[in-house]
Design a protein around this motif. Structure first.
Motif, PDB file in Angstrom:
ATOM      1  N   PHE A 246       1.033  -1.431  -0.183  1.00  0.00           N
ATOM      2  CA  PHE A 246       0.275   0.127   0.674  1.00  0.00           C
ATOM      3  C   PHE A 246       0.834   1.127   0.682  1.00  0.00           C
ATOM      4  CE2 PHE A 246      -3.082  -3.231   2.085  1.00  0.00           C
ATOM      5  CZ  PHE A 246      -4.224  -2.907   0.804  1.00  0.00           C
ATOM      6  N   PHE A 247       1.877   1.137   0.421  1.00  0.00           N
ATOM      7  CA  PHE A 247       3.110   2.173   1.122  1.00  0.00           C
ATOM      8  C   PHE A 247       3.242   2.954  -0.689  1.00  0.00           C
ATOM      9  CE2 PHE A 247       6.947   3.882   0.888  1.00  0.00           C
ATOM     10  CZ  PHE A 247       6.761   5.271   1.626  1.00  0.00           C
ATOM     11  N   GLY A 248       3.921   1.136  -1.943  1.00  0.00           N
ATOM     12  CA  GLY A 248       3.853   1.082  -2.904  1.00  0.00           C
ATOM     13  C   GLY A 248       3.293   2.302  -3.850  1.00  0.00           C
ATOM     14  N   ILE A 249       2.058   1.923  -3.425  1.00  0.00           N
ATOM     15  CA  ILE A 249       1.106   1.990  -3.869  1.00  0.00           C
ATOM     16  C   ILE A 249       0.371   4.103  -3.959  1.00  0.00           C
ATOM     17  CG2 ILE A 249      -1.199   2.263  -4.584  1.00  0.00           C
ATOM     18  CD1 ILE A 249      -1.561  -0.307  -4.061  1.00  0.00           C
ATOM     19  N   GLY A 250       0.902   4.225  -2.655  1.00  0.00           N
ATOM     20  CA  GLY A 250       0.925   6.192  -2.226  1.00  0.00           C
ATOM     21  C   GLY A 250       1.426   6.670  -2.927  1.00  0.00           C
ATOM     22  N   LEU A 251       2.929   6.058  -2.598  1.00  0.00           N
ATOM     23  CA  LEU A 251       4.468   6.540  -3.633  1.00  0.00           C
ATOM     24  C   LEU A 251       3.984   7.500  -5.029  1.00  0.00           C
ATOM     25  CD1 LEU A 251       7.032   8.396  -2.855  1.00  0.00           C
ATOM     26  CD2 LEU A 251       7.795   5.693  -2.946  1.00  0.00           C
TER      27      LEU A 251
ATOM     28  N   VAL B  94       3.941  10.624  -6.503  1.00  0.00           N
ATOM     29  CA  VAL B  94       5.082  11.578  -7.359  1.00  0.00           C
ATOM     30  C   VAL B  94       3.959  11.527  -8.603  1.00  0.00           C
ATOM     31  CG1 VAL B  94       6.398  10.268  -9.654  1.00  0.00           C
ATOM     32  CG2 VAL B  94       6.483   9.382  -6.983  1.00  0.00           C
ATOM     33  N   ALA B  95       3.019  10.953  -9.203  1.00  0.00           N
ATOM     34  CA  ALA B  95       1.857  11.132 -10.015  1.00  0.00           C
ATOM     35  C   ALA B  95       1.725  12.201  -9.849  1.00  0.00           C
ATOM     36  CB  ALA B  95       0.727  10.024 -10.542  1.00  0.00           C
ATOM     37  N   ILE B  96       1.052  12.527  -9.098  1.00  0.00           N
ATOM     38  CA  ILE B  96       0.407  14.086  -8.622  1.00  0.00           C
ATOM     39  C   ILE B  96       1.542  15.848  -8.863  1.00  0.00           C
ATOM     40  CG2 ILE B  96      -0.461  15.737  -6.849  1.00  0.00           C
ATOM     41  CD1 ILE B  96      -1.450  13.391  -5.696  1.00  0.00           C
ATOM     42  N   PHE B  97       2.823  15.156  -8.380  1.00  0.00           N
ATOM     43  CA  PHE B  97       3.759  16.012  -8.535  1.00  0.00           C
ATOM     44  C   PHE B  97       3.868  16.232  -9.365  1.00  0.00           C
ATOM     45  CE2 PHE B  97       8.477  16.466  -9.639  1.00  0.00           C
ATOM     46  CZ  PHE B  97       8.283  17.848  -8.503  1.00  0.00           C
ATOM     47  N   PHE B  98       3.904  15.433 -10.849  1.00  0.00           N
ATOM     48  CA  PHE B  98       4.032  15.143 -12.024  1.00  0.00           C
ATOM     49  C   PHE B  98       3.251  16.261 -12.567  1.00  0.00           C
ATOM     50  CE2 PHE B  98       7.693  12.016 -12.234  1.00  0.00           C
ATOM     51  CZ  PHE B  98       8.183  13.135 -11.844  1.00  0.00           C
ATOM     52  N   ALA B  99       1.996  15.709 -12.143  1.00  0.00           N
ATOM     53  CA  ALA B  99       0.437  16.560 -12.549  1.00  0.00           C
ATOM     54  C   ALA B  99       1.008  17.997 -12.842  1.00  0.00           C
ATOM     55  CB  ALA B  99      -0.683  16.462 -11.576  1.00  0.00           C
ATOM     56  N   VAL B 100       1.261  18.286 -11.156  1.00  0.00           N
ATOM     57  CA  VAL B 100       1.423  20.539 -11.076  1.00  0.00           C
ATOM     58  C   VAL B 100       2.057  20.201 -12.174  1.00  0.00           C
ATOM     59  CG1 VAL B 100       1.849  21.364  -9.449  1.00  0.00           C
ATOM     60  CG2 VAL B 100       0.281  19.501  -8.755  1.00  0.00           C
ATOM     61  N   HIS B 101       3.027  19.581 -12.468  1.00  0.00           N
ATOM     62  CA  HIS B 101       4.330  20.580 -13.325  1.00  0.00           C
ATOM     63  C   HIS B 101       3.658  20.087 -14.242  1.00  0.00           C
ATOM     64  CE1 HIS B 101       7.777  20.024 -15.981  1.00  0.00           C
ATOM     65  NE2 HIS B 101       8.626  20.516 -15.283  1.00  0.00           N
TER      66      HIS B 101
ATOM     67  N   PRO C 284       0.107   5.466 -12.855  1.00  0.00           N
ATOM     68  CA  PRO C 284       0.428   6.644 -12.047  1.00  0.00           C
ATOM     69  C   PRO C 284       2.278   6.053 -12.175  1.00  0.00           C
ATOM     70  CG  PRO C 284      -1.005   5.341 -10.838  1.00  0.00           C
ATOM     71  CD  PRO C 284      -0.913   4.615 -11.921  1.00  0.00           C
ATOM     72  N   LEU C 285       2.435   4.708 -12.226  1.00  0.00           N
ATOM     73  CA  LEU C 285       3.933   4.075 -12.133  1.00  0.00           C
ATOM     74  C   LEU C 285       4.841   4.001 -13.767  1.00  0.00           C
ATOM     75  CD1 LEU C 285       6.642   3.049 -10.879  1.00  0.00           C
ATOM     76  CD2 LEU C 285       5.813   0.665 -11.441  1.00  0.00           C
ATOM     77  N   LEU C 286       3.938   3.873 -14.507  1.00  0.00           N
ATOM     78  CA  LEU C 286       4.606   3.876 -15.793  1.00  0.00           C
ATOM     79  C   LEU C 286       4.560   5.647 -16.466  1.00  0.00           C
ATOM     80  CD1 LEU C 286       5.355   2.780 -18.819  1.00  0.00           C
ATOM     81  CD2 LEU C 286       3.222   1.868 -19.487  1.00  0.00           C
ATOM     82  N   GLY C 287       3.495   5.985 -16.029  1.00  0.00           N
ATOM     83  CA  GLY C 287       3.347   7.053 -16.239  1.00  0.00           C
ATOM     84  C   GLY C 287       3.593   8.377 -15.859  1.00  0.00           C
ATOM     85  N   SER C 288       4.348   8.567 -14.871  1.00  0.00           N
ATOM     86  CA  SER C 288       5.290   8.846 -14.297  1.00  0.00           C
ATOM     87  C   SER C 288       6.721   8.774 -15.104  1.00  0.00           C
ATOM     88  CB  SER C 288       5.826   9.065 -13.094  1.00  0.00           C
ATOM     89  OG  SER C 288       4.510   9.213 -11.865  1.00  0.00           O
ATOM     90  N   VAL C 289       7.649   7.227 -15.203  1.00  0.00           N
ATOM     91  CA  VAL C 289       8.435   7.538 -15.715  1.00  0.00           C
ATOM     92  C   VAL C 289       9.110   8.127 -17.673  1.00  0.00           C
ATOM     93  CG1 VAL C 289       9.921   5.372 -16.980  1.00  0.00           C
ATOM     94  CG2 VAL C 289       8.476   5.381 -14.568  1.00  0.00           C
ATOM     95  N   VAL C 290       7.333   7.485 -17.416  1.00  0.00           N
ATOM     96  CA  VAL C 290       7.491   8.302 -19.527  1.00  0.00           C
ATOM     97  C   VAL C 290       7.296   9.645 -19.242  1.00  0.00           C
ATOM     98  CG1 VAL C 290       6.097   8.343 -21.558  1.00  0.00           C
ATOM     99  CG2 VAL C 290       5.771   6.245 -19.962  1.00  0.00           C
ATOM    100  N   TYR C 291       6.521  10.507 -18.406  1.00  0.00           N
ATOM    101  CA  TYR C 291       6.804  11.674 -18.237  1.00  0.00           C
ATOM    102  C   TYR C 291       7.913  12.716 -17.478  1.00  0.00           C
ATOM    103  CZ  TYR C 291       5.390  16.068 -17.143  1.00  0.00           C
ATOM    104  OH  TYR C 291       5.195  17.961 -17.000  1.00  0.00           O
ATOM    105  N   PHE C 292       8.727  11.853 -16.563  1.00  0.00           N
ATOM    106  CA  PHE C 292      10.542  12.043 -16.142  1.00  0.00           C
ATOM    107  C   PHE C 292      11.437  11.898 -17.625  1.00  0.00           C
ATOM    108  CE2 PHE C 292      14.677  10.789 -14.603  1.00  0.00           C
ATOM    109  CZ  PHE C 292      14.564  11.584 -14.076  1.00  0.00           C
ATOM    110  N   PHE C 293      10.609  11.680 -18.726  1.00  0.00           N
ATOM    111  CA  PHE C 293      12.173  10.929 -19.571  1.00  0.00           C
ATOM    112  C   PHE C 293      11.180  12.327 -20.265  1.00  0.00           C
ATOM    113  CE2 PHE C 293      13.533   6.926 -17.103  1.00  0.00           C
ATOM    114  CZ  PHE C 293      14.631   7.612 -17.092  1.00  0.00           C
ATOM    115  N   ALA C 294      10.537  12.212 -20.637  1.00  0.00           N
ATOM    116  CA  ALA C 294       9.464  12.975 -22.133  1.00  0.00           C
ATOM    117  C   ALA C 294       9.747  14.412 -21.642  1.00  0.00           C
ATOM    118  CB  ALA C 294       8.940  12.372 -22.360  1.00  0.00           C
ATOM    119  N   ILE C 295       9.513  14.365 -20.229  1.00  0.00           N
ATOM    120  CA  ILE C 295       8.783  15.601 -20.167  1.00  0.00           C
ATOM    121  C   ILE C 295       9.864  16.668 -19.134  1.00  0.00           C
ATOM    122  CG2 ILE C 295       7.385  17.787 -19.794  1.00  0.00           C
ATOM    123  CD1 ILE C 295       6.684  16.417 -22.538  1.00  0.00           C
TER     124      ILE C 295
END
Length: 256
Positions: free
Chosen positions: A4-9, A13-20, A38-49
């Motif tokens: 559950f902690f992993g899901i929350g994290l 992270v997704a919220i952080f990138f969404a704000v960005h 959340p996980l895959l989308g954050s990874v893609v956003y990190f490298f792409a944007i």
């Protein structure tokens, strides 16, 4: 519990990138990607944007320059000279002059800036600043003062910019001109590092008034105190000034 902690994290992270994404006017589809995956989308956003955007920040540029200077200290000068040899334009001449200044060769830099100043770019602000920097580095303080007066005439905004403002203060100090104190105070208001504080303290420490020497000591102490909260990058950028402040405090030069 770790599950559950992993899901929350991932969600945070997704919220952080969404704000960005929202602050930087990215497409609304990124919000769907980030929250649907959340996980895959954050990874893609990190490298792409996100990661490419960091390259345009001042901190990233300074870090890149520092790394380049450490790995290949002559690269900037070598590239500037090659560009000038290939196409001796005024812009390439000015870039070569700046690279020579940074490499510690103000004599050749002065020759390039003086040559450029004899053409149609004689009143270019960047050229005049480079010329003044070269003259100051060679101890030609009267000439530097005249060049800076010309710079401030053609570009009044330069008075409120860190590099020319500090150079003007140092020039007046070297000439023992009465406006040095006011010039240092002005340089402090538009500084982006601690160089003006340290150099102003150096000047104050040489003045006969005891109040000036006390203020010099206070400025040195401020630098040392502030350094405790600097990032590693800031500490590296201001290393010279921190060392000078520490040495001055240890020797008691500002209080003697």
């Amino acid at each position: 519990m770790p599950y559950f902690f992993g899901i929350g994290l991932h969600v945070f992270v997704a919220i952080f990138f969404a704000v960005h994404a929202m602050r930087n006017n990215q497409g609304i589809y990124w919000l769907f990607i980030l929250f649907a995956f959340p996980l895959l989308g954050s990874v893609v956003y990190f490298f792409a944007i996100y990661l490419p955007s960091l390259r345009h920040t001042r901190g990233a540029r300074v870090a890149t320059q520092a790394i380049t200077q450490f790995v290949d200290p002559n690269r900037a000068l070598r590239e500037a000279r090659a560009n000038f040899d290939r196409a001796p334009t005024v812009q390439h001449r000015m870039r070569l002059g700046e690279a020579l200044l940074d490499a510690g060769d103000p004599r050749e830099a002065l020759e390039h800036f003086q040559t450029a100043a004899n053409g149609p770019f004689a009143n270019d602000a960047a050229l005049l600043l480079g010329l003044a920097r070269s003259q100051f580095a060679l101890g030609e303080y009267t000439a530097a003062d005249a060049t800076l007066a010309n710079l401030f005439s053609v570009d009044p905004r330069a008075r409120n910019q860190g590099i020319p403002a500090l150079l003007y203060a140092r020039t007046l100090a070297a000439l023992s001109a009465p406006g040095a104190r006011a010039a240092f105070e002005q340089a402090l208001t538009c500084a982006n590092d601690v160089a003006p504080r340290c150099l102003f303290a150096d000047w104050l420490a040489t003045q006969p008034d005891e109040a000036d020497r006390r203020r010099a000591s206070a400025l040195y102490a401020e630098i040392v105190q502030d350094a405790r909260h600097w990032t590693r990058l800031a500490r590296e950028h201001n290393r010279e000034w921190l060392q000078r402040a520490q040495t001055a405090l240890a020797s008691g030069a500002a209080r003697s």
